[in-house]
Design a protein around this motif. Structure first.
Motif, mmCIF file in Angstrom:
data_model
loop_
_atom_site.group_PDB
_atom_site.id
_atom_site.type_symbol
_atom_site.label_atom_id
_atom_site.label_comp_id
_atom_site.label_asym_id
_atom_site.label_seq_id
_atom_site.Cartn_x
_atom_site.Cartn_y
_atom_site.Cartn_z
ATOM 1 N N LYS A 93 -50.049 64.093 -46.889
ATOM 2 C CA LYS A 93 -50.146 62.720 -47.405
ATOM 3 C C LYS A 93 -51.103 62.621 -48.590
ATOM 4 O O LYS A 93 -50.801 61.942 -49.590
ATOM 5 N N ASP A 94 -52.264 63.248 -48.512
ATOM 6 C CA ASP A 94 -53.239 63.153 -49.603
ATOM 7 C C ASP A 94 -52.671 63.702 -50.907
ATOM 8 O O ASP A 94 -52.880 63.134 -51.985
ATOM 9 N N LEU A 96 -49.459 63.879 -51.698
ATOM 10 C CA LEU A 96 -48.419 62.960 -52.160
ATOM 11 C C LEU A 96 -49.040 61.739 -52.840
ATOM 12 O O LEU A 96 -48.540 61.264 -53.868
ATOM 13 N N ASP A 97 -50.128 61.229 -52.267
ATOM 14 C CA ASP A 97 -50.824 60.096 -52.883
ATOM 15 C C ASP A 97 -51.354 60.476 -54.264
ATOM 16 O O ASP A 97 -51.273 59.686 -55.218
ATOM 17 N N GLU A 98 -51.892 61.678 -54.368
ATOM 18 C CA GLU A 98 -52.392 62.154 -55.661
ATOM 19 C C GLU A 98 -51.243 62.292 -56.654
ATOM 20 O O GLU A 98 -51.381 61.951 -57.835
ATOM 21 N N TYR A 99 -50.100 62.775 -56.172
ATOM 22 C CA TYR A 99 -48.904 62.934 -57.014
ATOM 23 C C TYR A 99 -48.510 61.591 -57.630
ATOM 24 O O TYR A 99 -48.260 61.486 -58.831
ATOM 25 N N VAL A 100 -48.459 60.562 -56.785
ATOM 26 C CA VAL A 100 -48.050 59.236 -57.247
ATOM 27 C C VAL A 100 -49.062 58.669 -58.246
ATOM 28 O O VAL A 100 -48.695 58.007 -59.227
ATOM 29 N N SER A 101 -50.343 58.934 -58.019
ATOM 30 C CA SER A 101 -51.397 58.318 -58.834
ATOM 31 C C SER A 101 -51.670 59.036 -60.154
ATOM 32 O O SER A 101 -52.485 58.567 -60.954
ATOM 33 N N VAL A 114 -40.879 62.666 -53.983
ATOM 34 C CA VAL A 114 -41.853 61.984 -53.129
ATOM 35 C C VAL A 114 -41.189 61.437 -51.878
ATOM 36 O O VAL A 114 -41.686 61.633 -50.750
ATOM 37 N N GLU A 118 -42.149 62.692 -48.184
ATOM 38 C CA GLU A 118 -42.773 61.725 -47.282
ATOM 39 C C GLU A 118 -42.171 61.828 -45.884
ATOM 40 O O GLU A 118 -42.864 61.613 -44.878
ATOM 41 N N TYR A 121 -43.916 64.374 -43.786
ATOM 42 C CA TYR A 121 -45.175 63.871 -43.250
ATOM 43 C C TYR A 121 -44.924 62.916 -42.086
ATOM 44 O O TYR A 121 -45.563 63.018 -41.028
#
Length: 304
Positions: A93-94, A96-101, A114, A118, A121
């Motif tokens: 998850k971390d 993926l969050d970094e990927y989006v941001s 993504v 997801e 996860y």
């Protein structure tokens, strides 16, 4: 722009393989965009050119693709996320969050990545198949707009990402009691790997896993004749591609199917499979496992 030759390379490979622009780009981009890329009039986004090459059965050398800092960051994150999922560590998850941001927007191919990962996860506890199935379908529809659960995609060419999603849709089906539908998807994917444009590198990564899923499902359905056939095919693939991790499971299933069907089996081979699995679980001693497999190859030659 003329210093970037990736479009020229793409065009040469496409023509050499006899693929039309339409078949190659369907769902990925427009045909005019492909023409621009092939004539070096557009610098393609990394995910787009990667997917186009994948549809042609080629692995892309990312060093040939100009990228922004954010694009490079996302490419590195994809590598790390894939590596985690490959060893069934789905706590991603971390990342993926970094990927989006990394930047404000995402292309539809980045969104597909993504949305697909997801689901790994969400399903990390292996009990969320009813939840992730519609998410997988939505991810696939980003590039195969007419996809429906009732039929396998009719288009000629699939990207690596599309194959991953289809494989996971099959896993959802099986877990939800739709064994027939699951095996239909996997059988179609097997035919794709055997007859379509898939690079040897990609086949080495994905095809043994696909055959393992088919073998395992046939085992659970009690179809030992199919189980033996697919496990033998998977074992040969592992030996050809030197895929150490999955080889002992195919070896075990091959002998297990023989035991169930006609009472004959090689206890030595079952013990070999157990040794490899135990060694992997203990300390990942690849050299030890390689020696065991080399010995198995020698014994196989003697049996001929």
């Amino acid at each position: 722009m003329s210093i970037y030759t990736i479009g020229t390379i793409l065009k040469e490979i496409r023509i050499e393989k006899g693929i039309s622009q339409t078949d190659m780009c369907r769902g990925l981009c427009s045909k005019p965009m492909v023409s621009y890329i092939e004539n070096e009039m557009r610098i393609p986004h990394r995910k787009l050119i990667e997917s186009l090459f994948s549809r042609l059965g080629e692995t892309l050398d990312l060093s040939k693709v100009p990228m922004t800092k954010a694009d490079l960051q996302r490419a590195n994150l994809e590598f790390r996320i894939n590596a985690c999922v490959a060893i069934e560590n789905n706590e991603i998850k971390d990342m993926l969050d970094e990927y989006v941001s990394c930047k404000k927007s995402m292309t539809h191919l980045e969104k597909q990545f993504v949305e697909c990962y997801e689901t790994f996860y969400i399903n990390r506890k292996f009990d969320s198949h009813a939840i992730i199935l519609p998410k997988l379908v939505g991810a696939l529809k980003l590039t195969i707009k007419d996809y429906s659960l009732e039929k396998f995609p009719s288009q000629k060419l699939l990207s690596r990402m599309e194959i991953i999603i289809l494989n996971n849709i099959a896993r959802c089906f099986f877990s939800l009691g739709k064994q027939k539908e699951a095996l239909e998807i996997l059988t179609k994917l097997k035919e794709y790997y055997e007859n379509a444009l898939v690079s040897e590198e990609e086949k080495a990564v994905m095809y043994p896993l696909l055959l393992f899923n088919i073998t395992n499902y046939e085992r659970m359905l009690g179809k030992t004749d199919n189980m033996r056939r697919f496990s033998k095919a998977g074992l040969n693939l592992c030996l050809n591609f030197n895929k150490l991790l999955m080889m002992p499971y195919f070896l075990f299933y091959t002998e297990y199917a023989s035991l169930i069907e006609d009472g004959t089996y090689s206890n030595d081979k079952i013990q070999l499979a157990k040794k490899i699995i135990e060694k992997f679980n203990r300390d990942d001693d690849v050299e030890f496992i390689q020696n065991l497999i080399d010995n198995y190859k020698i014994s196989k030659e003697k049996d001929k």
